[in-house]
Design a protein around this motif. Structure first.
Motif, PDB file in Angstrom:
ATOM      1  N   GLY A 140       1.012   3.324  -2.525  1.00 20.97           N
ATOM      2  CA  GLY A 140       0.391   4.370  -3.319  1.00 20.97           C
ATOM      3  C   GLY A 140       1.284   4.868  -4.443  1.00 20.97           C
ATOM      4  O   GLY A 140       2.000   4.095  -5.086  1.00 20.97           O
ATOM      5  N   HIS A 150      -1.833   4.345   2.344  1.00 24.31           N
ATOM      6  CA  HIS A 150      -2.001   5.399   1.363  1.00 24.31           C
ATOM      7  C   HIS A 150      -3.217   5.162   0.485  1.00 24.31           C
ATOM      8  O   HIS A 150      -3.729   4.063   0.369  1.00 24.31           O
ATOM      9  CB  HIS A 150      -0.747   5.513   0.490  1.00 24.31           C
ATOM     10  CG  HIS A 150       0.387   6.139   1.221  1.00 24.31           C
ATOM     11  ND1 HIS A 150       1.077   5.474   2.204  1.00 24.31           N
ATOM     12  CD2 HIS A 150       0.933   7.377   1.142  1.00 24.31           C
ATOM     13  CE1 HIS A 150       2.022   6.264   2.702  1.00 24.31           C
ATOM     14  NE2 HIS A 150       1.947   7.413   2.073  1.00 24.31           N
ATOM     15  N   ALA A 151      -3.634   6.235  -0.157  1.00 35.05           N
ATOM     16  CA  ALA A 151      -4.788   6.160  -1.045  1.00 35.05           C
ATOM     17  C   ALA A 151      -4.477   5.285  -2.248  1.00 35.05           C
ATOM     18  O   ALA A 151      -3.335   5.050  -2.601  1.00 35.05           O
ATOM     19  CB  ALA A 151      -5.172   7.570  -1.503  1.00 35.05           C
ATOM     20  N   SER A 152      -5.523   4.808  -2.886  1.00 32.70           N
ATOM     21  CA  SER A 152      -5.357   3.926  -4.028  1.00 32.70           C
ATOM     22  C   SER A 152      -4.647   4.627  -5.165  1.00 32.70           C
ATOM     23  O   SER A 152      -4.752   5.835  -5.342  1.00 32.70           O
ATOM     24  CB  SER A 152      -6.728   3.452  -4.512  1.00 32.70           C
ATOM     25  OG  SER A 152      -7.376   2.697  -3.519  1.00 32.70           O
ATOM     26  N   SER A 161      -1.270  -5.790  -0.613  1.00 30.71           N
ATOM     27  CA  SER A 161      -1.770  -4.435  -0.869  1.00 30.71           C
ATOM     28  C   SER A 161      -3.222  -4.459  -1.324  1.00 30.71           C
ATOM     29  O   SER A 161      -3.680  -5.405  -1.978  1.00 30.71           O
ATOM     30  CB  SER A 161      -0.925  -3.742  -1.943  1.00 30.71           C
ATOM     31  OG  SER A 161       0.369  -3.471  -1.472  1.00 30.71           O
ATOM     32  N   ASP A 189      -4.423  -1.341  -2.660  1.00 33.75           N
ATOM     33  CA  ASP A 189      -4.501  -0.023  -3.294  1.00 33.75           C
ATOM     34  C   ASP A 189      -4.169  -0.043  -4.785  1.00 33.75           C
ATOM     35  O   ASP A 189      -3.909   1.000  -5.373  1.00 33.75           O
ATOM     36  CB  ASP A 189      -3.556   0.951  -2.582  1.00 33.75           C
ATOM     37  CG  ASP A 189      -2.091   0.593  -2.774  1.00 33.75           C
ATOM     38  OD1 ASP A 189      -1.810  -0.537  -3.229  1.00 33.75           O
ATOM     39  OD2 ASP A 189      -1.222   1.432  -2.474  1.00 33.75           O
ATOM     40  N   ASN A 211       0.813  -1.219   0.000  1.00 34.10           N
ATOM     41  CA  ASN A 211       0.000   0.000   0.000  1.00 34.10           C
ATOM     42  C   ASN A 211       0.848   1.272   0.000  1.00 34.10           C
ATOM     43  O   ASN A 211       0.616   2.184   0.789  1.00 34.10           O
ATOM     44  CB  ASN A 211      -0.938   0.010   1.213  1.00 34.10           C
ATOM     45  CG  ASN A 211      -2.038  -1.030   1.110  1.00 34.10           C
ATOM     46  OD1 ASN A 211      -2.529  -1.324   0.021  1.00 34.10           O
ATOM     47  ND2 ASN A 211      -2.427  -1.596   2.237  1.00 34.10           N
TER      48      ASN A 211
END
Length: 316
Positions: free
Chosen positions: A17, A306-308, A41, A43, A15
């Motif tokens: 990002g 973190h964001a995708s 992960s 994301d 993850n």
């Protein structure tokens, strides 16, 4: 570059990002083969890596995720695909290799047959973003030349890594010093070059992240002492220092320790060392509890998820 001298690269992540894309793009032009090892992960990291043409290994979620396990899996994949690989660059997904590093490190290893590991200057990408990021940058400002151990970002001689059996997968932290100790016991040397190697994005903005990182360090200290403390007196001193300075009576002497450290490294680093004795000790206590119970510890993580990231393979 011939197959005999080709460079492989192992990237590990979970993850990360957009930082993962930056990392992968920094290695694909300097290595002949890049393997990304993903630790569960959610994301879109796997799709991103494949979209960049990178070979991907997805770790089985049935087993515990550790950096050691990921790096070993990546190395195995490199050797399976290209058995003649001579040098392997290990890097975490939150880092970016500096241009020219891999060529310089590989050339150095080729010229120094007794050197198993070459690392260089690691810098924090955003040291001004938080005092915790700045502390990371200060920790990595270390002398060049022959050293006892490298960090997780380094280039290693493939045959030396293979004969050492790689990283110890049961370690949740401190796997790099453990490997380097075994390499040095076998007669190899570890060298830090005065060359820019990589940028690291610690992304630490909260005191809780710093606390967890310091607790993990204490855990790793006692684990390392259990494994090889009798052969490394420095480990014994560090473990006892974490214990004694964390006891309430010693708190009265904290100002003296703070003054001594601050004269050498400044106020911020002194505060980090002194106050950090508490989470260091708690990490050691956690290690002892797991040993007494016979249980396997969970990872001690300090990063946020973190964001995708957008998938490069399906055009979203």
């Amino acid at each position: 570059m011939t197959a005999e001298t080709r460079i492989g690269a192992v990237v590990i992540g979970r993850n990360e990002g957009e930082r993962l894309e930056t990392c992968l793009r920094s290695v694909i032009h300097g290595a002949d083969l890049v393997v990304y090892v993903d630790s569960g992960s959610s994301d879109g990291s796997v799709e991103l890596a494949r979209g960049l043409g990178v070979d991907v290994v997805e770790l089985d979620t049935a087993g515990p995720f550790t950096a050691a396990r990921g790096r070993n899996a990546g190395f195995k994949r490199i050797i399976d695909l290209a058995p003649a690989t001579r040098h392997v660059q290990f890097i975490d997904g939150d880092c970016e290799l500096r241009e020219g590093w891999m060529a310089a490190a590989s050339a150095f290893l080729a010229e120094q047959p007794d050197v198993a590991v070459a690392c260089g200057r690691l810098r924090e990408r955003y040291p001004e973003a938080s005092p915790y990021n700045r502390l990371c940058d200060m920790e990595w400002d270390t002398p060049v030349g022959e050293i006892e151990a490298c960090g997780g970002i380094a280039m290693m001689r493939a045959d030396a890594f293979a004969t050492s059996t790689g990283f110890a997968e049961d370690l949740i932290a401190g796997e790099e010093p453990d490997l380097c100790f075994r390499l040095r016991q076998a007669g190899w040397r570890i060298i830090r070059l005065d060359t820019e190697m990589a940028l690291h994005d610690a992304a630490m903005h909260r005191i809780g992240q710093w606390w967890q990182r310091a607790r993990r360090s204490g855990y790793a200290d006692l684990e390392a002492y259990r494994r090889r403390g009798s052969q490394v007196p420095r480990l014994r001193r560090k473990v006892w220092s974490n214990l004694l300075w964390a006891l309430p009576p010693a708190w009265l002497l904290w100002p003296l320790l703070w003054i001594r450290v601050s004269r050498k490294r400044g106020a911020l680093y002194a505060t980090h060392i002194v106050v950090g004795k508490l989470p260091n000790f708690l990490g050691q206590a956690s290690f002892l509890m797991h040993r007494l119970r016979g249980s396997r510890p969970a990872l001690i993580e300090h990063k946020k998820v973190h964001a995708s990231v957008r998938s490069k393979s399906d055009g979203r």
